[in-house]
Design a protein around this motif. Structure first.
Motif, short mmCIF file in Angstrom:
data_model
loop_
_atom_site.label_atom_id
_atom_site.label_comp_id
_atom_site.label_asym_id
_atom_site.label_seq_id
_atom_site.Cartn_x
_atom_site.Cartn_y
_atom_site.Cartn_z
N LEU A 187 7.37 6.56 -4.55
CA LEU A 187 6.29 7.25 -4.99
C LEU A 187 5.58 6.65 -6.49
O LEU A 187 4.47 6.79 -6.67
CB LEU A 187 6.73 8.77 -5.05
CG LEU A 187 5.68 9.79 -5.67
CD1 LEU A 187 4.39 9.90 -4.77
CD2 LEU A 187 6.10 11.10 -5.82
N GLN A 188 6.42 6.30 -6.95
CA GLN A 188 6.07 5.90 -8.27
C GLN A 188 5.01 4.60 -8.27
O GLN A 188 4.31 4.39 -8.85
CB GLN A 188 7.37 5.51 -9.33
CG GLN A 188 6.56 4.86 -10.76
CD GLN A 188 8.02 4.83 -11.57
OE1 GLN A 188 9.11 4.37 -11.16
NE2 GLN A 188 7.82 4.97 -12.74
N THR A 209 -0.31 2.60 -8.03
CA THR A 209 -1.57 1.43 -7.03
C THR A 209 -2.71 2.31 -7.11
O THR A 209 -3.80 1.92 -7.23
CB THR A 209 -0.85 1.59 -5.81
OG1 THR A 209 0.28 0.60 -5.84
CG2 THR A 209 -1.80 0.73 -4.98
N TYR A 210 -2.64 3.79 -7.13
CA TYR A 210 -3.98 4.44 -7.04
C TYR A 210 -4.38 5.17 -8.01
O TYR A 210 -5.29 5.91 -7.88
CB TYR A 210 -3.64 5.39 -5.60
CG TYR A 210 -3.72 4.78 -4.29
CD1 TYR A 210 -4.91 4.32 -3.94
CD2 TYR A 210 -2.48 4.04 -3.87
CE1 TYR A 210 -5.04 3.46 -2.57
CE2 TYR A 210 -2.33 3.64 -2.57
CZ TYR A 210 -3.71 3.22 -2.13
OH TYR A 210 -3.94 2.39 -0.91
N CYS A 211 -3.59 5.56 -9.07
CA CYS A 211 -3.91 6.60 -10.15
C CYS A 211 -4.31 5.68 -11.46
O CYS A 211 -3.48 4.89 -11.91
CB CYS A 211 -2.90 7.33 -10.60
SG CYS A 211 -2.73 8.70 -9.29
N VAL A 224 0.11 -1.36 -1.91
CA VAL A 224 1.26 -0.81 -2.75
C VAL A 224 2.45 -1.76 -2.86
O VAL A 224 3.07 -1.82 -3.83
CB VAL A 224 1.88 0.55 -1.81
CG1 VAL A 224 3.12 0.98 -2.32
CG2 VAL A 224 1.04 1.45 -1.74
N ARG A 225 2.38 -2.64 -2.11
CA ARG A 225 3.54 -3.91 -1.91
C ARG A 225 3.35 -4.54 -3.47
O ARG A 225 4.21 -5.26 -3.92
CB ARG A 225 3.63 -4.77 -1.04
CG ARG A 225 4.03 -4.25 0.25
CD ARG A 225 4.14 -5.13 1.55
NE ARG A 225 4.90 -4.67 2.49
CZ ARG A 225 5.00 -5.37 3.80
NH1 ARG A 225 4.76 -6.47 3.76
NH2 ARG A 225 5.68 -4.75 4.69
N LYS A 226 1.99 -4.51 -3.88
CA LYS A 226 1.78 -5.53 -5.02
C LYS A 226 2.30 -4.89 -6.40
O LYS A 226 2.76 -5.27 -7.29
CB LYS A 226 0.22 -5.72 -5.23
CG LYS A 226 -0.41 -6.22 -4.12
CD LYS A 226 -1.90 -6.40 -4.43
CE LYS A 226 -2.66 -7.14 -3.42
NZ LYS A 226 -4.18 -7.27 -3.51
#
Length: 360
Positions: free
Chosen positions: A95-96, A101-103, A246-248
């Motif tokens: 989740l972190q 990634t998105y925020c 997300v993997r990044k």
């Protein structure tokens, strides 16, 4: 002479504002029942211990940074591509990674409240703005209110099912209806840390939702039903595009070699672990039924715990009663008390406390 007016490096303002995560209390004696953290009371399976022992001979080497074998095993189990899976140190670690990634600073993350207490902390640490939507009176998610809370700044919606700490789950029908109202640019995360204990007929089918939509992600863990809380390994399943991003954000070697090997061995022993989860689900239903006529209003749960809504003096009295009985619980003073389920004898101790304590 220069006067120093600071006290060394200062953290970001957010770290002055947010409280530290409060871990569950730990047991300190053989008669203490450690029911404050939602972990399995079962000892690890022999086959899993054997795999860990074999892998321990190689801990002088770095783990597989790509988590190749575990990703492949999860993909096989769930019928998805290996490029649709990402892992991390527990579902909270994944989740972190998602939030990073998105925020961007100021972006909003919407979720029900009360829910998993790490949500607001992780959102604020990522620079986001938590938007907490109150639960309904029956402890369920108010999906209409959550939908109404989505703005142009919303990047993520978190749906915890079964919800921690209330144990109430969402229905597939309601989630489909909700998703029809959510813009595709908003990522909907279905946090399913307790999915293995779910027995409701209309449970959310997150994999079907992922196959049909571009903005859904399922978040799961090996810490609960799989009994690997001490090794910290969780995972997410979504579209290849979302997972690639997300993997990044994944910290290199964040899932250690023992965790990877133990998770694979646990998946190989799925039938044994499913039997353990079914045992807990049966005990859960027994406990709820036994407490139906008490003053505490214990609601049906779909997780490995039960929730007692209580605040103020009522909360303090019940918390003290559990402490006096040697039972460690997770206490939320303004909301309620969560009690993890264990073996039948321990659960009988929980029943006794709730039956013998008057809730006024």
């Amino acid at each position: 002479m220069t006067t120093i007016t600071t006290f060394g490096p200062q953290p970001r303002d957010v770290f002055e504002r947010i409280p530290a995560y409060k871990p569950g209390r730990r047991a300190t004696g053989v008669e203490i029942a450690p029911l404050a953290s939602n972990e399995s009371h079962h000892e690890p399976l022999p086959s899993v211990l054997e795999a860990i022992a074999e892998e321990a001979l190689r801990i002088n080497r770095y783990p597989d940074a790509a988590v190749t074998n575990l990703h492949a095993k999860l993909a096989e189990k769930f019928g998805v591509g290996a490029d649709q899976v990402v892992t991390g140190p527990g579902s909270i670690g994944v989740l972190q990674q998602l939030l990073e990634t998105y925020c961007a600073p100021g972006d909003e993350v919407v979720f029900a409240w009360r829910s998993f207490e790490a949500y607001p902390l992780l959102v604020e640490i990522a620079g986001g703005q938590p938007v907490m939507v109150p639960l309904r009176a029956d402890e369920s998610h108010d999906l209409d209110a959550i939908a109404a809370s989505i703005t142009d700044r919303t990047r993520i919606v978190l749906l915890c099912t079964p919800n921690n700490p209330t144990g109430v789950s969402l229905s597939h029908h309601d989630v489909v209806r909700f998703l029809d109202t959510v813009p595709e640019r908003v990522l909907v995360v279905i946090d399913e840390a307790y999915v293995e204990y779910e027995t409701s007929e209309d449970a959310v089918d997150s994999l079907a939702l992922i196959a049909a939509r571009l903005n859904v992600l399922a978040l799961r863990t090996f810490s609960k039903a799989y009994g690997l809380a001490g090794l910290r390994v969780g995972y997410a399943i979504s579209t290849p595009e979302i997972i690639a991003s997300v993997r990044k954000a994944v910290l290199t070697f964040s899932v250690n070699s023992l965790a990877q090997r133990a998770a694979i061995a646990s998946l190989d022993a799925d039938h044994e672990l499913a039997a353990r989860a079914a045992e807990i689900a049966g005990e859960r239903d027994r406990v709820v039924a036994a407490l139906a006529d008490t003053d505490w209003g214990v609601l049906p749960s779909q997780a490995n715990f039960v929730w007692i809504r209580a605040s103020g003096e009522r909360n303090a009295a019940l918390s003290q009663a559990f402490d006096d009985a040697g039972i460690l619980t997770r206490v939320f003073p303004e909301d309620g008390i969560r009690v993890t389920l264990a073996d039948a004898a321990t659960n009988d101790r929980v029943i006794a406390v709730l039956r013998n304590t008057v809730g006024e």
